[in-house]
Write a protein that holds these residues in place. Structure first.
Motif, PDB file in Angstrom:
ATOM      1  N   PRO A  72       0.782  -1.199  -0.140  1.00 13.89           N
ATOM      2  CA  PRO A  72      -0.017   0.146  -0.166  1.00 13.89           C
ATOM      3  C   PRO A  72       1.162   1.328  -0.115  1.00 13.89           C
ATOM      4  N   ALA A  73       0.213   2.410  -0.416  1.00 14.41           N
ATOM      5  CA  ALA A  73       0.940   3.800  -0.597  1.00 14.41           C
ATOM      6  C   ALA A  73       1.803   4.107   0.672  1.00 14.41           C
ATOM      7  N   GLY A  74       1.041   3.917   1.750  1.00 12.49           N
ATOM      8  CA  GLY A  74       1.665   4.073   3.182  1.00 12.49           C
ATOM      9  C   GLY A  74       3.255   3.524   3.548  1.00 12.49           C
ATOM     10  N   GLU A  75       2.706   2.185   3.167  1.00 17.15           N
ATOM     11  CA  GLU A  75       4.127   1.432   3.200  1.00 17.15           C
ATOM     12  C   GLU A  75       5.335   1.608   2.391  1.00 17.15           C
ATOM     13  N   LEU A  76       4.972   2.065   1.015  1.00 17.27           N
ATOM     14  CA  LEU A  76       5.905   2.536   0.118  1.00 17.27           C
ATOM     15  C   LEU A  76       6.429   3.894   0.746  1.00 17.27           C
ATOM     16  N   ALA A  77       5.610   4.644   1.192  1.00 15.70           N
ATOM     17  CA  ALA A  77       6.321   6.005   1.798  1.00 15.70           C
ATOM     18  C   ALA A  77       7.306   5.461   2.785  1.00 15.70           C
TER      19      ALA A  77
END
Length: 93
Positions: A72-77
């Motif tokens: 998910p985007a949060g984990e990528l960030a």
């Protein structure tokens, strides 16, 4: 439409460490791309030996499960902000 990057399909990368035909194709793509001033991205790098081969032949960058699985985007960030993450591009690229 200008072209800056050649993306190399994972079907060629899969045999990069063991298959002479795949190795020859990768080397030819890198040489041709280099002569045209294009960057190269190897898709589907999943094993350290694949990473070692694509680095050795001069591929500019890689993507694949070896570095990060889809998240998910949060984990990528968070991964992007981590000091100890694996590089997305090959050293020296």
């Amino acid at each position: 439409m200008p072209i800056d990057i050649v993306k190399i399909d994972k079907s060629f990368v899969a045999g990069a460490a063991t298959e002479a035909a795949d190795q020859a194709v990768l080397q030819a793509i890198v040489q041709m791309a280099g002569n045209l001033g294009l960057q190269t991205v190897a898709e589907g790098v999943e094993e350290p030996d694949q990473q070692e081969f694509v680095e050795r032949v001069g591929i500019t960058a890689v993507q694949g499960y070896l570095h990060l699985r889809p998240v998910p985007a949060g984990e990528l960030a968070a991964w992007l902000g981590a000091a100890d993450r694996r590089p997305l591009a090959l050293p020296g690229a």
